[in-house]
Design a protein around this motif. Structure first.
Motif, short mmCIF file in Angstrom:
data_model
loop_
_atom_site.label_atom_id
_atom_site.label_comp_id
_atom_site.label_asym_id
_atom_site.label_seq_id
_atom_site.Cartn_x
_atom_site.Cartn_y
_atom_site.Cartn_z
N ASN A 12 0.85 -1.19 0.00
CA ASN A 12 0.00 0.00 0.00
C ASN A 12 0.88 1.23 0.00
O ASN A 12 1.75 1.38 0.86
CB ASN A 12 -0.90 0.02 1.24
CG ASN A 12 -1.91 -1.11 1.22
OD1 ASN A 12 -2.39 -1.52 0.18
ND2 ASN A 12 -2.23 -1.63 2.39
N ILE A 13 0.63 2.12 -0.95
CA ILE A 13 1.42 3.34 -1.09
C ILE A 13 0.48 4.53 -1.22
O ILE A 13 -0.55 4.45 -1.91
CB ILE A 13 2.33 3.27 -2.34
CG1 ILE A 13 3.32 2.11 -2.24
CG2 ILE A 13 3.07 4.59 -2.56
CD1 ILE A 13 4.36 2.27 -1.15
N THR A 18 6.53 7.39 -4.25
CA THR A 18 7.16 6.41 -5.14
C THR A 18 6.93 4.99 -4.60
O THR A 18 7.20 4.73 -3.44
CB THR A 18 8.67 6.66 -5.26
OG1 THR A 18 8.88 7.93 -5.88
CG2 THR A 18 9.34 5.59 -6.11
N ALA A 19 6.44 4.15 -5.47
CA ALA A 19 6.26 2.74 -5.11
C ALA A 19 7.48 1.97 -5.60
O ALA A 19 7.91 2.15 -6.74
CB ALA A 19 5.01 2.18 -5.76
N THR A 20 8.03 1.12 -4.73
CA THR A 20 9.21 0.32 -5.10
C THR A 20 8.90 -1.15 -4.86
O THR A 20 8.57 -1.54 -3.74
CB THR A 20 10.44 0.73 -4.28
OG1 THR A 20 10.75 2.10 -4.56
CG2 THR A 20 11.64 -0.14 -4.67
N ALA A 79 5.58 9.30 -8.53
CA ALA A 79 4.33 10.08 -8.57
C ALA A 79 3.15 9.15 -8.77
O ALA A 79 2.33 9.31 -9.70
CB ALA A 79 4.39 11.12 -9.69
N SER A 80 3.04 8.15 -7.91
CA SER A 80 2.04 7.09 -8.10
C SER A 80 0.61 7.65 -8.07
O SER A 80 0.31 8.65 -7.41
CB SER A 80 2.22 6.02 -7.03
OG SER A 80 2.09 6.59 -5.75
N LEU A 108 -0.21 -4.07 -5.86
CA LEU A 108 0.06 -2.70 -5.45
C LEU A 108 -1.25 -1.93 -5.34
O LEU A 108 -2.07 -1.95 -6.27
CB LEU A 108 0.97 -2.02 -6.47
CG LEU A 108 1.30 -0.54 -6.24
CD1 LEU A 108 2.09 -0.36 -4.95
CD2 LEU A 108 2.06 0.03 -7.43
N HIS A 109 -1.44 -1.28 -4.19
CA HIS A 109 -2.61 -0.44 -3.98
C HIS A 109 -2.13 0.98 -3.75
O HIS A 109 -1.38 1.23 -2.80
CB HIS A 109 -3.41 -0.91 -2.77
CG HIS A 109 -3.86 -2.33 -2.85
ND1 HIS A 109 -4.95 -2.73 -3.59
CD2 HIS A 109 -3.38 -3.45 -2.29
CE1 HIS A 109 -5.11 -4.04 -3.48
NE2 HIS A 109 -4.17 -4.50 -2.70
#
Lengths: 112, 118
Positions: A12-13, A18-20, A79-80, A108-109
């Motif tokens: 969860n982001i 930024t999601a990694t 910039a998700s 990914l959420h």
């Protein structure tokens, strides 16, 4: 035997961050490493491919790194956005045949 | 980008019957297509590699007499699940590589076929 681990089943982001995502592999020397996006009930969609002699590849808000010493790839979404919410699959492509091997994926959420 | 279609998108059948799934590359030629199976929350598992004009190559543990693959042209591969049983219920996905491009290593996936065997 060959093994691919995507070490987060779900992530969860917060929107804008930024999601990694991480992909580790063992007992394999891939020629290429690929990342795909899969939405529920749909087939995977190709995102990026990185070769074993490349360290980093970028495409718009996406960045992939490939460390053959660590046997690891990192997949970044900058910039998700909530629309980025999906399952992301890491896949290894070998030298000797046409087959690619998939990891289980990371869901990914992106939270608004 | 290259487009791969699958038909049907979903099918429900009775136990013991056979089901055929088609995979087509719409705007490119594919000498090699791949068939995968995916169970819920699991990874895509490669079942077989379909080669145009020759026999398919099956992965270990996949029964070739149960999952018949035919790749009769450069744009069409079919998977027939024979004598289907409830445990064959799954999401079947095909993919293809574009034989005539520099981006040969990209695989283009179909939308998948949801098979439910009652």
């Amino acid at each position: 035997s060959q093994k691919i681990e995507q070490n987060s089943e779900a992530l969860n982001i917060q929107e804008g961050k930024t999601a990694t995502l991480t992909c580790n592999y063992t007992n394999y020397s891939p020629a290429y490493l690929q990342w795909y996006r899969q939405d529920p009930g749909r087939g995977p969609v190709f995102l990026l491919l990185i070769r074993e002699n490349e360290k980093e590849k970028r495409k718009e808000r996406l960045k992939v790194t490939f460390d053959t010493t660590l046997k690891q790839s990192l997949f970044h979404i900058t910039a998700s956005q909530p629309a980025d919410s999906a399952t992301y699959l890491c896949a290894l492509d070998g030298w000797l045949d046409d087959k690619i091997i998939f990891g289980k994926g990371t869901r990914l959420h992106i939270l608004p | 980008g290259a487009v791969v279609s699958q038909h049907p998108s979903w099918v429900i059948c009775k136990s013991g019957t056979s089901v055929k799934i088609e995979c087509r590359s719409l705007d490119f030629q594919a000498t090699t297509m791949f068939w995968y199976r995916q169970f819920p929350k699991q990874s895509l598992m490669l079942m077989a590699t379909s080669n145009e004009g020759s026999k398919a190559t099956y992965e270990q543990g996949v029964e070739k007499d149960k999952f018949l693959i035919n790749h009769a042209s450069l744009t069409l591969s079919t998977l027939t699940v024979t004598s289907a049983h409830p445990e064959d219920s799954s999401f079947y996905i095909c993919s293809a590589r574009d034989s005539g491009t520099d981006h040969y290593n990209e695989q283009f996936f179909g939308p998948g076929t949801r098979l439910t065997v009652l």
